[in-house]
Design an enzyme around this catalytic site. Structure first.
Site, mmCIF file in Angstrom:
data_model
loop_
_atom_site.group_PDB
_atom_site.id
_atom_site.type_symbol
_atom_site.label_atom_id
_atom_site.label_comp_id
_atom_site.label_asym_id
_atom_site.label_seq_id
_atom_site.Cartn_x
_atom_site.Cartn_y
_atom_site.Cartn_z
ATOM 1 N N LEU A 128 0.851 -1.196 0.000
ATOM 2 C CA LEU A 128 0.000 0.000 0.000
ATOM 3 C C LEU A 128 0.883 1.240 0.000
ATOM 4 C CD1 LEU A 128 -2.625 -1.198 2.651
ATOM 5 C CD2 LEU A 128 -2.866 -1.194 0.154
ATOM 6 N N GLY A 129 1.958 1.194 -0.770
ATOM 7 C CA GLY A 129 2.869 2.330 -0.863
ATOM 8 C C GLY A 129 2.396 3.276 -1.958
ATOM 9 N N GLY B 35 13.150 14.204 -4.182
ATOM 10 C CA GLY B 35 12.372 12.958 -4.201
ATOM 11 C C GLY B 35 12.228 12.353 -5.595
ATOM 12 N N LYS C 76 12.720 -3.185 -17.780
ATOM 13 C CA LYS C 76 11.570 -2.853 -18.630
ATOM 14 C C LYS C 76 11.839 -3.243 -20.081
ATOM 15 C CE LYS C 76 10.608 0.975 -15.543
ATOM 16 N NZ LYS C 76 10.888 2.401 -15.344
HETATM 17 N N1 LIG Z 1 6.420 4.034 -7.684
HETATM 18 C C1 LIG Z 1 6.207 4.023 -8.982
HETATM 19 O O1 LIG Z 1 5.995 5.060 -9.587
HETATM 20 C C2 LIG Z 1 6.170 2.719 -9.739
HETATM 21 C C3 LIG Z 1 5.954 2.743 -11.138
HETATM 22 C C4 LIG Z 1 5.869 1.536 -11.839
HETATM 23 C C5 LIG Z 1 6.030 0.357 -11.159
HETATM 24 N N2 LIG Z 1 6.272 0.371 -9.817
HETATM 25 C C6 LIG Z 1 6.421 -0.919 -9.140
HETATM 26 O O2 LIG Z 1 5.361 -1.076 -8.224
HETATM 27 C C7 LIG Z 1 5.807 -1.814 -7.107
HETATM 28 C C8 LIG Z 1 5.541 -1.022 -5.841
HETATM 29 O O3 LIG Z 1 6.257 0.186 -5.879
HETATM 30 P P1 LIG Z 1 5.973 1.400 -4.871
HETATM 31 O O4 LIG Z 1 6.712 2.566 -5.418
HETATM 32 O O5 LIG Z 1 4.524 1.518 -4.619
HETATM 33 O O6 LIG Z 1 6.732 0.868 -3.567
HETATM 34 P P2 LIG Z 1 6.614 1.438 -2.080
HETATM 35 O O7 LIG Z 1 6.042 2.813 -2.084
HETATM 36 O O8 LIG Z 1 7.935 1.217 -1.439
HETATM 37 O O9 LIG Z 1 5.541 0.460 -1.406
HETATM 38 C C9 LIG Z 1 5.811 -0.862 -1.112
HETATM 39 C C10 LIG Z 1 4.688 -1.414 -0.255
HETATM 40 O O10 LIG Z 1 4.948 -2.779 0.011
HETATM 41 C C11 LIG Z 1 4.804 -3.010 1.399
HETATM 42 N N3 LIG Z 1 5.707 -4.077 1.804
HETATM 43 C C12 LIG Z 1 7.052 -4.131 1.685
HETATM 44 N N4 LIG Z 1 7.515 -5.290 2.196
HETATM 45 C C13 LIG Z 1 6.447 -5.961 2.630
HETATM 46 C C14 LIG Z 1 6.257 -7.200 3.272
HETATM 47 N N5 LIG Z 1 7.295 -7.999 3.559
HETATM 48 N N6 LIG Z 1 4.987 -7.573 3.596
HETATM 49 C C15 LIG Z 1 3.950 -6.797 3.327
HETATM 50 N N7 LIG Z 1 4.054 -5.604 2.705
HETATM 51 C C16 LIG Z 1 5.283 -5.200 2.373
HETATM 52 C C17 LIG Z 1 5.135 -1.712 2.089
HETATM 53 O O11 LIG Z 1 4.514 -1.674 3.363
HETATM 54 P P3 LIG Z 1 4.573 -0.373 4.343
HETATM 55 O O12 LIG Z 1 3.848 0.709 3.604
HETATM 56 O O13 LIG Z 1 3.848 -0.792 5.565
HETATM 57 O O14 LIG Z 1 6.026 -0.085 4.548
HETATM 58 C C18 LIG Z 1 4.542 -0.706 1.099
HETATM 59 O O15 LIG Z 1 3.187 -0.481 1.384
HETATM 60 C C19 LIG Z 1 7.279 -2.123 -7.370
HETATM 61 O O16 LIG Z 1 7.388 -3.378 -7.998
HETATM 62 C C20 LIG Z 1 7.683 -1.039 -8.325
HETATM 63 O O17 LIG Z 1 8.774 -1.410 -9.154
HETATM 64 C C21 LIG Z 1 6.350 1.524 -9.096
#
Ligand SMILES: NC(=O)c1ccc[n+]([C@@H]2O[C@H](COP(=O)([O-])OP(=O)(O)OC[C@H]3O[C@@H](n4cnc5c(N)ncnc54)[C@H](OP(=O)(O)O)[C@@H]3O)[C@@H](O)[C@H]2O)c1
Length: 430
Positions: free
Chosen positions: A12-13, A189, A207
């Site tokens: 839920l990030g 950021g 990608k």
């Molecule tokens: N950010 C982007 O713009 C973007 C774009 C395209 C693809 N993606 C992909 O989307 C995915 C998520 O990215 P994000 O940026 O959303 O990451 P993020 O903001 O770091 O969020 C990760 C989430 O996973 C949870 N988490 C981590 N370890 C965990 C565990 N062991 N058990 C349960 N929950 C766990 C974290 O919990 P907490 O919140 O409680 O810490 C957090 O809610 C990645 O694969 C990334 O490559 C991201």
């Protein structure tokens, strides 16, 4: 209306939070397009107490994300944790083994383990959807796999990392050096505290590996991607490129040649007039060339909560409607087995910038070495004169093979009169 599609969201990030927000704010339009409501039933993250901006009290909470696979009320598992291994991989595999379709935004997981995971999904005839994994909000997966499905794709290329594109854009616009702009991007950021995945080209390579698999109908092969990042790009090279009519971009490029499939990520000089040269800042772009359609370019935001959630929801709507396509575009038995072409066999033009002692005979030594390796010059640029001191000399070449260029470069770098490691940038006629 028919039964809602009930989803379980792990992570839920940035992306997971964006997904919950989109599904809540656009619930009606999503339901209309999906033919039924898409509702979140269960969630998992590390910290249960963190405010996610949307109420979670009515949802089933799991401390262990892998347990979502067995949640009895869940139709589809959405993996938004990240990482090529660990809980993300365990959850995706457990969900497929439990007979549940999976949606993921995880390019690292797909690039590294995508071939095996796709086999798992196909053996069970389950959808595995990943629109958000490449170029965020740009519907690049759908475009390649479905929109352009009638074409033989010759080449797919793109600006696949917004952090690198932002840094290169600021370096050009403000004539600043890499390290300084990176530090500022981290403060704003736009770059991670550990930026290596982005700036060393690994994220773009993940990608590209996925795009190449889709474009050429073959299992994903991350190990075959040649990867270089942007750490060595200098403000001087950006300025000199501009004088020569080029912009420097970090591109991912995959092409089908007679020898097989080439896939590479590295800084490129693209003509200033090319549409991709004007894709600046955090924007991404994907270019595909098909035999019947010609060239198609898509541009948009490659990251962030909104664009990525938009892509995840597109996948969920497909699943709600029962639309399913084989993971790499064709059934496993029909996938292409063309070999990977190593970088040494790459043929193209090069930009070479040397810092040389301004004294007679230096240019003759350098051009002599290039001649020995059958590399012909296209242009040469020397700015200013400072006898006995270091001056930049720029050479651009006609097409030659990478192996020849590397051999020549080794000898040029060893010359007494060449004072720094030469800068080498490949020129791409996009
Ligand atoms: N950010 C982007 O713009 C973007 C774009 C395209 C693809 N993606 C992909 O989307 C995915 C998520 O990215 P994000 O940026 O959303 O990451 P993020 O903001 O770091 O969020 C990760 C989430 O996973 C949870 N988490 C981590 N370890 C965990 C565990 N062991 N058990 C349960 N929950 C766990 C974290 O919990 P907490 O919140 O409680 O810490 C957090 O809610 C990645 O694969 C990334 O490559 C991201």
């Amino acid at each position: 209306m028919t039964k809602p599609l009930s989803i379980a969201v792990a992570g839920l990030g940035t992306v997971g939070g964006g997904l919950l927000k989109l599904l809540s704010e656009n619930a009606e339009i999503v339901a209309a397009r999906a033919g039924r409501p898409v509702v979140v039933g269960a969630v998992s993250a590390r910290d249960r107490t963190r405010d996610r901006g949307v109420p979670l009290s009515t949802l089933r909470w799991y401390d262990d994300p892998v347990a979502l696979a067995a949640d009895p009320g869940t139709d589809v598992v959405v993996e938004l944790i990240g990482g090529s291994d660990g809980p993300a991989r365990a959850l995706v595999e457990a969900a497929l083994k439990a007979g549940k379709p999976v949606v993921t935004a995880n390019k690292a997981l797909l690039a590294v383990h995508g071939a095996a995971i796709a086999e798992l999904a196909e053996a069970r005839n389950l959808p595995l959807a990943f629109e958000a994994a490449v170029a965020g909000g740009i519907p690049a997966i759908k475009a390649l796999r479905e929109g352009l499905a009638g074409n033989r794709i010759r080449r797919v290329a793109g600006i696949l990392n917004g952090t690198c594109n932002y840094i290169l854009t600021v370096m050009r616009e403000h004539k600043r050096e890499f390290a300084e702009v990176l530090a500022e991007a981290q403060k704003l950021g736009y770059a991670e505290a550990d930026p290596s995945f982005d700036i060393d080209g690994v994220d773009a390579a993940h990608k590209l590996a996925i795009l190449a698999a889709l474009a050429f109908g073959r299992p994903v092969d991350f190990g075959a991607v040649h990867v270089e990042g942007i750490r060595e790009v200098s403000a001087l090279d950006i300025a000199l490129a501009e004088e020569l009519g080029y912009r420097i971009k970090l591109l991912g490029l995959a092409a089908r040649t007679e020898a097989g499939i080439s896939a590479r990520v590295h800084p490129c000089m693209v003509p200033t007039g090319a549409p991709i040269a004007r894709v600046d800042g955090v924007f991404n772009a994907v270019v595909a060339e098909g035999d019947f359609v010609g060239r198609v370019m898509l541009e948009g935001r490659g990251a962030g909560a909104g664009p990525t959630a938009s892509a995840v929801v597109a996948d969920l709507i497909d699943l709600a409607r029962g639309r399913q396509t084989p993971v790499w575009g064709a059934a496993a038995g029909l996938l292409d087995g063309a070999p990977a072409v190593p970088m040494e066999r790459h043929v193209g033009a090069y930009y070479l910038r040397l810092m040389v002692l301004d004294r007679p005979g230096v240019i003759a030594d350098v051009t002599g070495i290039l001649r020995d390796h059958a590399i012909s010059l296209e242009a040469m640029l020397q700015r200013g004169r400072a006898p006995g001191e270091a001056v930049p000399v720029v050479l651009t070449t006609h097409d030659c093979e990478e192996a020849q260029m590397r051999a020549a470069l080794g000898r040029i770098a060893a010359l007494d009169s060449v004072l720094e490691k030469p800068a080498l940038i490949r020129i791409e006629p996009l």
